[in-house]
Design a protein around this motif. Structure first.
Motif, short mmCIF file in Angstrom:
data_model
loop_
_atom_site.label_atom_id
_atom_site.label_comp_id
_atom_site.label_asym_id
_atom_site.label_seq_id
_atom_site.Cartn_x
_atom_site.Cartn_y
_atom_site.Cartn_z
N GLY A 1 -5.65 -4.11 7.18
CA GLY A 1 -5.46 -4.95 6.00
C GLY A 1 -4.27 -4.48 5.18
N ASN A 2 -3.89 -5.28 4.22
CA ASN A 2 -2.79 -4.93 3.33
C ASN A 2 -3.27 -3.95 2.25
N ILE A 3 -2.31 -3.34 1.58
CA ILE A 3 -2.59 -2.46 0.43
C ILE A 3 -1.91 -3.09 -0.77
N ALA A 4 -2.64 -3.24 -1.87
CA ALA A 4 -2.09 -3.93 -3.04
C ALA A 4 -2.38 -3.14 -4.31
N GLU A 5 -1.46 -3.28 -5.27
CA GLU A 5 -1.70 -2.70 -6.59
C GLU A 5 -1.13 -3.63 -7.65
N ILE A 6 -1.93 -3.87 -8.68
CA ILE A 6 -1.47 -4.56 -9.88
C ILE A 6 -1.20 -3.50 -10.93
N GLY A 7 0.06 -3.44 -11.40
CA GLY A 7 0.45 -2.41 -12.36
C GLY A 7 0.91 -1.15 -11.65
N VAL A 8 2.07 -1.20 -11.01
CA VAL A 8 2.50 -0.11 -10.14
C VAL A 8 3.29 0.97 -10.88
N TYR A 9 3.87 0.64 -12.05
CA TYR A 9 4.74 1.55 -12.78
C TYR A 9 5.84 2.06 -11.84
N HIS A 10 5.98 3.38 -11.65
CA HIS A 10 7.01 3.89 -10.74
C HIS A 10 6.53 4.03 -9.30
N GLY A 11 5.29 3.67 -9.03
CA GLY A 11 4.80 3.72 -7.66
C GLY A 11 4.18 5.03 -7.25
N LYS A 12 3.85 5.89 -8.20
CA LYS A 12 3.30 7.21 -7.88
C LYS A 12 2.03 7.10 -7.05
N TYR A 13 1.13 6.21 -7.45
CA TYR A 13 -0.14 6.04 -6.75
C TYR A 13 0.03 5.19 -5.50
N LEU A 14 0.74 4.10 -5.62
CA LEU A 14 0.90 3.17 -4.49
C LEU A 14 1.62 3.82 -3.32
N ALA A 15 2.59 4.66 -3.60
CA ALA A 15 3.34 5.31 -2.51
C ALA A 15 2.40 6.15 -1.64
N GLY A 16 1.46 6.84 -2.27
CA GLY A 16 0.52 7.65 -1.49
C GLY A 16 -0.40 6.80 -0.64
N LEU A 17 -0.90 5.71 -1.21
CA LEU A 17 -1.73 4.79 -0.42
C LEU A 17 -0.93 4.24 0.75
N ALA A 18 0.35 3.96 0.50
CA ALA A 18 1.20 3.34 1.51
C ALA A 18 1.55 4.27 2.66
N THR A 19 1.32 5.57 2.51
CA THR A 19 1.60 6.47 3.64
C THR A 19 0.66 6.20 4.81
#
Length: 334
Positions: free
Chosen positions: A117-135
Motif C-alpha cells: 500500500g501507499n504511505i501518506a501524511e497530512i502535515g509533513v513539515y520538513h518530512g522528518k517523520y515521513l522520510a523514515g516511513l518512506a524507507t
C-alpha cells in the motif's frame, strides 16, 4: 525530592557522562522535584537528542548478521533506515526519536509481511517523520504528502500556532526543503506532493493508483473539525491491514485533538487504538490490532511501560522514550 546524586546518576544513565558543571546540577535541582520529572526533562532536552549519535557508538567491532539483528530487535538494518535514524537530530521537526524508530520499524514490518500500500501524511513539515516511513517503500507503492507549505495563510490553525510559539518555524517551511529531506533519506521513494489544505483533498487523490494506504500519519490541522476531517480521510483510504498514526494525541497545547479523538472512538468506527508512543497514538483495524501489538512488543520491549491502558471504549499499550533505538544502533557498525 531529588538530590545531587540523583542528577549525577541520571546523567550517567541517559547521557553517558557526568554533569558538565555544578550549575547544570543546580538547574535540574531547581526545575524538578521528583525523579520522573528529572528523567522526562533530560529525555526531552535538545542535548539528549543531539547526543543520539555518540550514545549509539557500537560496543563491539564484531557485527552481528542481519538475521541476528532482526531476531533481536524485530527490525532489519536497511541502509536508508539506518542513515535516517543516525541523522534524526539534523532534520528539522518535532518528532521524538523513539516515536520515529517505532513507527518506521512498523512500516518496515508491513513491508516484510507483504502488506502492500501507499504511505501518506497530512502535515509533513520538513518530512522528518515521513522520510523514515518512506524507507520501507517498495516498487509500485507511493509516498503521498499533503501540506500547505508556503501557503500558511490558508492554515486555519495559524492563530493557535502563534499562541503556542510555533508560527515562525511554520512560516519558514518550504516545499523545496521538504523535497530535499525526502531525496536525502528516502531516495528510492516515488513521491506525490499535494500542496493544498486537507479540507480540499479527496480520498481518490490519496489513492491515485487505486491502491489503499498502509501507513497514514495524521499531523495536519489541530482544531477539532480539521483533525476529524483528516482522520476520516485516513479511515476511508486505509488498507485492511493499515496503521493510522495520530500526532499530539495528549498534547495540552492542542485540546481539540484530544476532544475529537475521544469523541471519534466513542462513536462508530472500525479503527482501534493499538499503542500510545511518545506524542502519538497508533491505530489499526480490529483484525490487525493484536498483530501490531505483538510486533511492537518485539520492536520496543525496553520502552513498554504499561499494557492495556484505558482510552475511550478500548485499551492501548503505553510506550515511553526508552533505549530500544539506541540498542539497535549500537549493534551496527558506524
Amino acid at each position: 525530592m531529588i538530590t545531587k546524586q540523583d542528577v549525577v546518576a541520571a546523567y550517567q544513565l541517559l547521557l553517558r557522562r557526568a554533569p558538565e558543571s555544578e550549575e547544570a546540577i543546580d538547574h535540574w535541582l531547581e526545575r524538578c522535584a521528583y525523579p520522573d520529572e528529572l528523567v522526562n526533562g533530560i529525555l526531552g532536552s535538545k542535548e539528549f537528542e543531539v547526543g543520539l549519535y555518540n550514545r549509539s557508538t557500537p560496543t563491539s567491532s564484531i557485527r552481528p548478521s542481519d538475521e541476528e539483528i532482526v531476531a533481536r530487535f524485530g527490525v532489519y538494518p536497511e541502509p536508508d533506515l539506518v542513515h535516517w535514524l543516525r541523522n534524526l537530530p539534523a532534520i528539522e521537526g518535532m518528532v521524538l526519536p523513539s516515536s520515529a524508530y517505532i513507527s518506521a520499524a512498523l512500516a518496515q514490518f508491513q513491508a516484510r509481511n507483504d502488506y502492500r500500500g501507499n504511505i501518506a501524511e497530512i502535515g509533513v513539515y520538513h518530512g522528518k517523520y515521513l522520510a523514515g516511513l518512506a524507507t520501507s517503500i517498495r516498487p509500485g507503492e507511493k509516498v503521498i504528502a499533503v501540506d500547505l507549505f508556503e501557503d500558511q495563510d490558508q492554515n486555519e490553525d495559524v492563530g493557535g500556532y502563534s499562541e503556542a510559539g510555533f508560527e515562525a518555524p511554520l512560516r519558514a517551511l518550504t516545499q523545496d526543503v521538504f523535497a530535499e529531506v525526502m531525496s536525502t533519506y528516502a531516495p528510492h521513494a516515488e513521491l506525490l506532493t499535494i500542496k493544498r489544505s486537507s479540507l480540499n483533498v479527496t480520498a481518490d487523490e490519496l489513492m491515485p493508483d487505486g491502491q489503499r494506504v498502509r501507513f497514514f500519519s495524521v499531523d495536519g490541522g489541530h482544531t477539532h473539525d480539521v483533525f476529524l476531517n483528516d482522520l476520516r480521510l485516513a479511515e476511508t483510504t486505509l488498507a485492511p491491514y493499515g496503521i493510522v498514526s495520530i500526532d499530539d494525541i495528549l498534547n495540552p497545547d492542542w485540546p481539540g485533538i484530544i476532544t475529537a479523538a475521544v469523541r471519534y472512538f466513542d462513536g462508530t468506527t472500525k479503527l482501534r487504538p493499538v499503542a500510545f508512543i511518545e506524542n502519538k497514538l497508533l491505530c489499526a483495524y480490529e483484525s490487525h490490532a493484536d498483530i501490531y501489538r505483538t510486533a511492537l512488543r518485539n520492536i520496543a520491549p525496553r520502552s513498554l511501560r504499561r499494557r492495556d491502558v484505558e482510552f475511550s471504549n478500548y485499551t492501548a499499550d503505553e510506550y515511553v522514550d526508552g533505549f530500544d533505538l539506541y540498542a539497535f544502533l549500537r549493534s551496527l557498525p558506524l
